[in-house]
Design an enzyme around this catalytic site. Structure first.
Site, PDB file in Angstrom:
ATOM      1  N   ARG A  46      -1.257   0.862  -3.866  1.00  0.00           N
ATOM      2  CA  ARG A  46      -1.240   0.240  -2.539  1.00  0.00           C
ATOM      3  C   ARG A  46      -2.652   0.300  -1.960  1.00  0.00           C
ATOM      4  O   ARG A  46      -3.529   0.952  -2.527  1.00  0.00           O
ATOM      5  CB  ARG A  46      -0.227   0.956  -1.622  1.00  0.00           C
ATOM      6  CG  ARG A  46      -0.345   2.461  -1.722  1.00  0.00           C
ATOM      7  CD  ARG A  46      -0.147   3.176  -0.456  1.00  0.00           C
ATOM      8  NE  ARG A  46      -1.079   2.810   0.575  1.00  0.00           N
ATOM      9  CZ  ARG A  46      -2.326   3.291   0.673  1.00  0.00           C
ATOM     10  NH1 ARG A  46      -2.827   4.128  -0.215  1.00  0.00           N
ATOM     11  NH2 ARG A  46      -3.096   2.915   1.668  1.00  0.00           N
ATOM     12  N   GLY A  47      -2.842  -0.386  -0.813  1.00  0.00           N
ATOM     13  CA  GLY A  47      -4.182  -0.470  -0.230  1.00  0.00           C
ATOM     14  C   GLY A  47      -4.815  -1.756  -0.743  1.00  0.00           C
ATOM     15  O   GLY A  47      -4.760  -2.044  -1.948  1.00  0.00           O
ATOM     16  N   ALA A  48      -5.418  -2.508   0.193  1.00  0.00           N
ATOM     17  CA  ALA A  48      -5.848  -3.873  -0.136  1.00  0.00           C
ATOM     18  C   ALA A  48      -6.760  -3.963  -1.378  1.00  0.00           C
ATOM     19  O   ALA A  48      -6.457  -4.719  -2.318  1.00  0.00           O
ATOM     20  CB  ALA A  48      -6.493  -4.509   1.088  1.00  0.00           C
ATOM     21  N   ARG A  89       2.853  -8.889  -2.982  1.00  0.00           N
ATOM     22  CA  ARG A  89       2.672  -8.490  -1.571  1.00  0.00           C
ATOM     23  C   ARG A  89       1.814  -9.555  -0.891  1.00  0.00           C
ATOM     24  O   ARG A  89       0.762  -9.924  -1.405  1.00  0.00           O
ATOM     25  CB  ARG A  89       2.006  -7.108  -1.448  1.00  0.00           C
ATOM     26  CG  ARG A  89       2.942  -5.970  -1.832  1.00  0.00           C
ATOM     27  CD  ARG A  89       2.406  -4.626  -1.391  1.00  0.00           C
ATOM     28  NE  ARG A  89       2.691  -4.343   0.009  1.00  0.00           N
ATOM     29  CZ  ARG A  89       2.169  -3.280   0.648  1.00  0.00           C
ATOM     30  NH1 ARG A  89       1.340  -2.455   0.041  1.00  0.00           N
ATOM     31  NH2 ARG A  89       2.483  -3.059   1.911  1.00  0.00           N
ATOM     32  N   GLN A 195       1.612   7.136   5.033  1.00  0.00           N
ATOM     33  CA  GLN A 195       0.380   7.163   4.228  1.00  0.00           C
ATOM     34  C   GLN A 195      -0.646   8.146   4.793  1.00  0.00           C
ATOM     35  O   GLN A 195      -1.465   8.676   4.056  1.00  0.00           O
ATOM     36  CB  GLN A 195      -0.250   5.755   4.170  1.00  0.00           C
ATOM     37  CG  GLN A 195       0.499   4.751   3.334  1.00  0.00           C
ATOM     38  CD  GLN A 195       1.459   3.925   4.145  1.00  0.00           C
ATOM     39  OE1 GLN A 195       1.984   4.384   5.162  1.00  0.00           O
ATOM     40  NE2 GLN A 195       1.712   2.695   3.726  1.00  0.00           N
ATOM     41  N   ASP A 236      -6.443  -5.362   5.935  1.00  0.00           N
ATOM     42  CA  ASP A 236      -5.787  -6.029   4.792  1.00  0.00           C
ATOM     43  C   ASP A 236      -6.143  -7.503   4.725  1.00  0.00           C
ATOM     44  O   ASP A 236      -6.098  -8.112   3.655  1.00  0.00           O
ATOM     45  CB  ASP A 236      -4.277  -5.846   4.860  1.00  0.00           C
ATOM     46  CG  ASP A 236      -3.917  -4.420   4.475  1.00  0.00           C
ATOM     47  OD1 ASP A 236      -4.017  -3.537   5.348  1.00  0.00           O
ATOM     48  OD2 ASP A 236      -3.599  -4.183   3.297  1.00  0.00           O
ATOM     49  N   ASN A 246      -3.903  -5.099   9.739  1.00  0.00           N
ATOM     50  CA  ASN A 246      -3.941  -3.786   9.067  1.00  0.00           C
ATOM     51  C   ASN A 246      -2.585  -3.118   9.265  1.00  0.00           C
ATOM     52  O   ASN A 246      -1.694  -3.668   9.928  1.00  0.00           O
ATOM     53  CB  ASN A 246      -5.085  -2.935   9.639  1.00  0.00           C
ATOM     54  CG  ASN A 246      -5.347  -1.705   8.802  1.00  0.00           C
ATOM     55  OD1 ASN A 246      -5.542  -1.817   7.589  1.00  0.00           O
ATOM     56  ND2 ASN A 246      -5.323  -0.533   9.400  1.00  0.00           N
ATOM     57  N   LYS A 247      -2.448  -1.954   8.697  1.00  0.00           N
ATOM     58  CA  LYS A 247      -1.173  -1.218   8.751  1.00  0.00           C
ATOM     59  C   LYS A 247      -0.591  -1.203  10.150  1.00  0.00           C
ATOM     60  O   LYS A 247      -1.315  -0.990  11.126  1.00  0.00           O
ATOM     61  CB  LYS A 247      -1.419   0.210   8.253  1.00  0.00           C
ATOM     62  CG  LYS A 247      -0.239   1.148   8.276  1.00  0.00           C
ATOM     63  CD  LYS A 247       0.975   0.607   7.552  1.00  0.00           C
ATOM     64  CE  LYS A 247       0.700   0.181   6.131  1.00  0.00           C
ATOM     65  NZ  LYS A 247       1.780  -0.677   5.570  1.00  0.00           N
TER      66      LYS A 247
HETATM   67  O1  MRU Z   1       1.000  -0.870   2.952  1.00  0.00           O
HETATM   68  P1  MRU Z   1      -0.289  -0.295   2.436  1.00  0.00           P
HETATM   69  O2  MRU Z   1      -0.237   1.186   2.267  1.00  0.00           O
HETATM   70  O3  MRU Z   1      -0.781  -1.031   1.205  1.00  0.00           O
HETATM   71  O4  MRU Z   1      -1.310  -0.601   3.588  1.00  0.00           O
HETATM   72  C1  MRU Z   1      -2.638  -0.209   3.448  1.00  0.00           C
HETATM   73  C2  MRU Z   1      -3.424  -0.424   4.661  1.00  0.00           C
HETATM   74  O5  MRU Z   1      -2.980  -1.009   5.621  1.00  0.00           O
HETATM   75  C3  MRU Z   1      -4.839  -0.009   4.611  1.00  0.00           C
HETATM   76  O6  MRU Z   1      -5.240   0.424   5.877  1.00  0.00           O
HETATM   77  C4  MRU Z   1      -5.632  -1.228   4.169  1.00  0.00           C
HETATM   78  O7  MRU Z   1      -5.304  -1.596   2.869  1.00  0.00           O
HETATM   79  C5  MRU Z   1      -7.064  -1.165   4.332  1.00  0.00           C
HETATM   80  S1  MRU Z   1      -7.922   0.177   3.644  1.00  0.00           S
HETATM   81  C6  MRU Z   1      -8.196  -0.109   2.039  1.00  0.00           C
END
Ligand code: MRU
Length: 350
Positions: A46-48, A89, A195, A236, A246-247
Site C-alpha cells: 500500500r502507499g501510492a 485501486r 496505518q 495519493d 490523501n488518506k
Molecule cells: O490506503 P493507503 O494506506 O494506501 O493510503 C496511503 C496514503 O494515503 C499515503 O498517505 C499516501 O500514499 C502518500 S505517502 C506515500
C-alpha cells in the site's frame, strides 16, 4: 529489505506483508500479475509510490508468462494485464502512471517478445530504483522546513513502507532527524486501518525518533493548544491546482492546522501529480468495504450494533489553499499553486 523487490533468481516479487505489521514481519513471494492485483487490493502492499512499483513489477510478471510469440498478440495480452492491475485501486495515480510507462516501453521496443520481456523487467527495476532516489531528494528538500524542537503531526503511513524505500512525508521527518534536528512526532492513528499506529509507529521505533500516538480526533486539540507546530502528510493524487487527495482524515487535519496558523505540508513525487485534472473534485475516491469500519472491537466485542451500516471513503481531498507548501523532488512549491505546480512539475529534472 525494500518494501518490495524483484528476485531475479526466481522471477518473483517479494513483498513485506503490511497487513501483519507490527506483530509479524512476513515476506510474500508473488509469481503472477493477478496475485499482484490482489495484493494491491487487499493492501499487502500500500502507499501510492509502492503501489506504482508493484504495478510495474506486475507487468513484468505478466510479460514473463505470456506464451504467444507474435508481437501484436503479446501486446494485446499485456494490455489485459494492464487493465486488471489498473482496476486494483483507483485513487493513487502512481499506479496508472507506472502502467502507462510500462505499456509505452513495451510498444516502443524493436525486437522479439523475449527482448520486450527483459526490457520490461529492467524498466520496472528502474521505476523502483528511481523511487528511492526521488524520495531522498524530497527528504532533503523538505528537511529544510523542519526546525530543531518541532512537534509534527503526521497522518497515515508515508514512510519506507508506503514507497519502495525511504518515504515521502516520513522520509522528510527521518532526514531532519538524521541531520541532527530534535523532533517529536504525534502520530495520527489513522482510522480505520490504523496505518499510523501500526506502520508509522513501527518505522519511527526503528529510526529512534521520539513519538506518541494520538487518536485522529485529538489532532485539533494539539494544534489549538500550541502543542504541535507543523503538519506533514503525503499524497495519493494531486490535481493541477494543488488540491491533494490523501488518506481520509487529512482534510480535517489540514483545516485544523490552517485555522490555527500552523503550516501544513504535503510531500509527494511528481508521479503523484495528475495535471489532466483541473481540481480535486475530479479525483476518484476509493470507497472500501464497510467491514473495515465496523470490524473495530472494544473489550473483545464488536463496537457497532449488529445491523449497523458504515461508509468508508479511503481518501479525502484537501484544497490547495490550506497548504503552506508542497514538497517534491523538484523543490518546494509555494502558492499560487495553480500557476507554480504545473510549471515546476513540467520542468525537466535533468
Ligand atoms: O490506503 P493507503 O494506506 O494506501 O493510503 C496511503 C496514503 O494515503 C499515503 O498517505 C499516501 O500514499 C502518500 S505517502 C506515500
Amino acid at each position: 529489505m525494500r518494501t518490495l523487490e524483484w528476485d531475479k533468481n526466481t522471477n518473483t516479487i517479494k513483498m513485506i506483508d503490511q497487513r501483519l505489521l507490527p506483530g509479524q514481519f512476513q515476506v510474500v513471494s508473488i509469481d503472477n500479475y493477478q496475485s499482484v492485483a490482489e495484493a494491491i487490493k487487499t493492501m499487502v502492499v500500500r502507499g501510492a509510490p509502492a503501489i506504482g512499483a508493484a504495478g510495474a513489477f506486475g507487468m513484468a510478471l505478466a510479460a514473463l508468462h505470456i506464451k504467444v510469440k507474435d508481437k501484436e498478440a503479446f501486446l494485446s495480452e499485456l494490455q489485459q494485464a494492464d487493465t486488471i492491475l489498473r482496476k486494483s485501486r483507483p485513487t493513487a495515480v502512481n499506479l496508472s502512471w507506472a502502467l502507462n510507462r510500462m505499456m509505452a516501453k513495451a510498444k516502443k521496443v524493436i525486437g522479439n517478445t523475449d527482448e520486450i520481456t527483459q526490457i520490461l523487467i529492467d524498466e520496472a527495476q528502474r521505476i523502483a530504483d528511481e523511487d528511492v532516489e526521488i524520495n531522498r531528494k524530497m527528504a532533503l528538500n523538505g528537511a529544510s522546513l523542519i526546525e530543531d524542537g518541532d512537534t509534527i503531526i503526521h497522518h497515515c503511513n508515508t514512510g519506507s513502507l508506503a514507497t519502495v524505500d525511504w518515504g515521502t512525508a516520513l522520509g522528510v521527518i527521518r532526514m531532519a532527524h538524521e541531520l541532527g534536528k530534535h523532533i517529536h512526532v504525534l502520530v495520527d492513528e489513522t482510522r480505520p486501518r490504523l496505518q499510523g499506529s501500526r506502520l508509522t509507529a513501527w518505522e519511527l521505533e526503528q529510526y529512534h525518533i521520539p513519538y506518541e500516538i494520538i487518536s485522529d480526533g485529538a489532532a485539533g486539540f494539539f494544534l489549538r493548544t500550541g502543542q504541535a507546530n507543523k503538519v506533514f502528510f503525503g499524497a495519493d493524487r494531486v490535481a493541477a491546482n494543488g488540491d491533494v487527495a490523501n488518506k481520509v482524515g487529512s482534510y480535517m487535519l489540514a483545516l485544523a492546522g490552517y485555522d490555527n496558523g500552523i503550516p501544513v505540508y504535503s510531500v509527494f513525487p511528481s508521479s503523484t501529480v495528475d495535471l489532466s485534472l483541473q481540481n480535486g473534485d475530479e479525483i476518484p475516491i476509493e470507497e472500501r468495504n464497510q467491514d473495515e469500519v465496523l470490524g473495530i472491537q472494544f473489550n473483545g466485542e464488536m463496537v457497532a450494533p449488529r445491523q449497523a451500516m458504515a461508509r468508508n471513503p479511503a481518501f479525502d481531498v484537501t484544497p490547495g489553499r490550506l497548504f503552506s507548501g508542497l514538497v517534491t523532488e523538484k523543490g518546494i512549491i509555494y502558492p499560487p499553486f495553480h500557476i507554480n505546480l504545473p510549471e515546476i512539475i513540467k520542468r525537466d529534472s535533468k
